[in-house]
Design a protein around this motif. Structure first.
Motif, mmCIF file in Angstrom:
data_model
loop_
_atom_site.group_PDB
_atom_site.id
_atom_site.type_symbol
_atom_site.label_atom_id
_atom_site.label_comp_id
_atom_site.label_asym_id
_atom_site.label_seq_id
_atom_site.Cartn_x
_atom_site.Cartn_y
_atom_site.Cartn_z
ATOM 1 N N MET A 5 10.028 14.731 59.797
ATOM 2 C CA MET A 5 8.716 15.207 60.246
ATOM 3 C C MET A 5 8.292 14.452 61.514
ATOM 4 S SD MET A 5 6.770 17.395 58.553
ATOM 5 C CE MET A 5 5.094 17.982 58.554
ATOM 6 N N PHE A 48 15.131 16.767 52.901
ATOM 7 C CA PHE A 48 14.137 16.635 53.957
ATOM 8 C C PHE A 48 13.327 15.360 53.743
ATOM 9 C CE2 PHE A 48 9.963 17.760 55.827
ATOM 10 C CZ PHE A 48 10.406 17.869 57.130
ATOM 11 N N VAL A 87 5.580 22.121 57.135
ATOM 12 C CA VAL A 87 6.906 22.560 56.739
ATOM 13 C C VAL A 87 6.754 23.378 55.459
ATOM 14 C CG1 VAL A 87 9.172 21.781 55.966
ATOM 15 C CG2 VAL A 87 7.993 20.542 57.772
ATOM 16 N N VAL A 88 7.320 24.577 55.436
ATOM 17 C CA VAL A 88 7.311 25.376 54.206
ATOM 18 C C VAL A 88 8.746 25.758 53.868
ATOM 19 C CG1 VAL A 88 4.954 26.237 54.386
ATOM 20 C CG2 VAL A 88 6.768 27.449 55.532
ATOM 21 N N ASP A 89 9.028 25.805 52.565
ATOM 22 C CA ASP A 89 10.428 25.840 52.152
ATOM 23 C C ASP A 89 10.941 27.066 51.425
ATOM 24 O OD1 ASP A 89 11.552 23.717 53.302
ATOM 25 O OD2 ASP A 89 11.096 22.305 51.706
ATOM 26 N N ASP A 90 10.111 27.834 50.801
ATOM 27 C CA ASP A 90 10.649 28.959 50.045
ATOM 28 C C ASP A 90 9.900 30.235 50.379
ATOM 29 O OD1 ASP A 90 8.376 28.068 48.941
ATOM 30 O OD2 ASP A 90 9.139 27.793 46.921
ATOM 31 N N ARG A 94 16.470 25.006 58.663
ATOM 32 C CA ARG A 94 17.215 23.798 59.018
ATOM 33 C C ARG A 94 18.316 23.585 57.983
ATOM 34 N NH1 ARG A 94 12.717 22.482 56.296
ATOM 35 N NH2 ARG A 94 13.110 21.314 54.388
#
Lengths: 212, 278
Positions: A143, A138, A87-90, A132
């Motif tokens: 996950m 999160f 998962v990557v966020d930015d 999402r």
């Protein structure tokens, strides 16, 4: 024998559209579970070692289907080659990624979840969930949910690939073609013709059975 | 030196111990004190410990990674798989740089070596990973970070042999566990340390799991990891929990280089956040 069985099955299993609908539905559900802006399913093409957009729900839908890229590039590629969900966020902070994504898909996600689609010891592709909902923080439970859902998507993808292989075996006037056509015709025939057909098939079976 | 026993110059292994020979293998009393975090890694930054990152490469010059002592790539060439020395391509996707940055944060003075096995496509990637692991074991690294796994059953036996070989050669393999209902390796082997994620934010918080095969849980949620181009990226996954344990292993070995993998695993257990309350 497995090819023969698969070929006959393909005659009665229905068309490509049915399987596409299954994958599309899987992408839609993934998008709904995570309240995401989009979700995509990629299939690994082992012939060319590329990932191919197979189903897209939400942003970028339809225009992306069939687009392909090398199998170890992008976040989808990492998930595939490491066999690890990520998962990557930015992502917007990474201009290189943003440009690549914008050029290839016309849509630049801020956050991305990618999980490999694994069946037994084979990797079939990758499921991605883009942007999402950020209402809830999160968690690792998300996950795990992603992993569980990916297992279901992998089964759907496996069925699709098997059916495609079977259809390929039936292409043209191959010797298995007649079997599948007969199976499909039996399915479509009226009651009387179907019963007669089945009678003939049983006679054929007795004829071909090895002497005991 | 080759990793194949019949090609090595090592003495034959001792299969038995003659009478009165116990004295000849007397070991130092290393654990006379209680095993605390202070005992385990207090005052060290991992100096002298050689850590290998088996991944997608490491970006050179990244401020969160610092010095990369060596970079090699395992590549397919002319139908075979070869080790390309002095690989200058850096990191092809960012994953290896992220792992290296975490190890560097925890063990600022350890040596970091990159073995690039990812990034050249999916096909044949299990073979490339195996060749990279063989090379790493041959080089005698103290710790090998493996934030990756394979599901290919054809390679499981060889991978198992390599994991056991590493264990007896004092190379600690630290491998990401899988949080999906599928069998993958090498993390399931007892000779490696397998790592899953917890949700806390302290990089030194880790838990010993009483219900293996996942043996330890380390920070794996929303971490600002090193990223291509000198930046960072907020990421989640067991891939990033694993280098936390690799970094802590590097610290412990920096202070106690004599520890074997099973002793190292015991020290990790004894210093875990759910075992010793400090």
């Amino acid at each position: 024998m497995s090819d023969l069985q698969a070929a006959v099955a393909a005659g009665v299993l229905g068309a490509e559209e049915g399987h596409r609908a299954l994958l599309q539905s899987t992408a839609e559900v993934a998008r709904a579970i995570f309240k995401a802006r989009a979700s995509s399913i990629f299939l690994l093409d082992t012939e060319t070692d590329e990932l191919v957009f197979e189903a897209v729900a939400g942003e970028g839908a339809q225009t992306l289907i069939g687009q392909r890229f090398p199998s170890s590039t992008g976040v989808a590629g990492w998930a595939l080659v490491t066999r690890q969900p990520l998962v990557v966020d930015d992502l917007t902070a990474d201009t290189r990624f943003s440009q690549e994504a914008a050029e290839s898909t016309g849509y630049v996600p801020k956050a991305l979840m990618a999980v490999p689609l694994l069946v037994e010891d084979r990797a079939l592709g990758v499921l991605e969930v883009l942007d999402r909902s950020s209402e809830q923080p999160f968690s690792l439970a998300d996950m795990n949910l992603l992993g569980l859902f990916a297992s279901q998507a992998a089964v759907a993808l496996d069925l699709l690939q098997r059916a495609r292989r079977a259809r390929a075996a039936l292409a043209g006037e191959g010797e298995l073609g007649a079997l599948a056509r007969v199976a499909a015709q039996l399915e479509a025939a009226g009651e009387e013709a179907r019963l007669s057909g089945l009678e003939l098939l049983r006679a054929l079976e007795r004829l071909l059975a090895p002497e005991s | 030196m080759s990793i194949l026993a019949h090609e090595s110059n090592e003495e034959l292994p001792a299969w038995s111990l003659p009478a009165a020979a116990g004295e000849s293998i007397r070991l130092p009393e290393a654990w006379t004190e209680p095993v605390t975090r202070e005992w385990a890694w207090g005052g060290t930054a991992g100096k002298g410990v050689r850590v290998c990152v088996l991944d997608s490469g490491i970006e050179h010059g990244h401020p969160l990674v610092g010095r990369v002592d060596r970079s090699v790539a395992i590549v397919r060439e002319d139908g075979g798989i070869v080790v390309r020395e002095d690989d200058a391509e850096g990191d092809l996707c960012g994953h290896g740089t992220a792992c290296a940055g975490i190890i560097r944060m925890l063990a600022p003075e350890c040596e970091l070596v990159s073995v690039r096995v990812l990034g050249a496509g999916y096909t044949g990637s299990a073979k490339v990973m195996l060749r990279g692991l063989e090379w790493a074991i041959d080089q005698g690294f103290d710790v090998v970070n493996m934030s990756l796994s394979t599901t290919k059953r054809d390679y499981v036996d060889r991978l198992h042999e390599l994991a056991d070989m590493a264990y007896f050669k004092r190379t600690m393999l630290v491998a990401s566990a899988h949080n999906m209902p599928v069998e993958s390796f090498p993390w399931r082997f007892a000779s490696v340390i397998s790592v899953g994620s917890h949700e806390e934010s302290d990089p030194f918080t880790f838990y010993s799991n009483p219900r293996p095969p996942v043996e330890f849980f380390a920070r794996g949620l929303e971490i600002d990891v090193a990223w291509l181009g000198g930046g960072t990226l907020r990421s989640t996954g067991n891939s990033f929990a694993t280098p936390h344990i690799s970094g802590i292993c590097a610290l412990i070995l920096g202070k106690h280089p004599e520890l074997t993998p099973y002793q190292l695993k015991s020290v990790l257990h004894l210093t875990a956040s759910n075992v010793r309350d400090e």
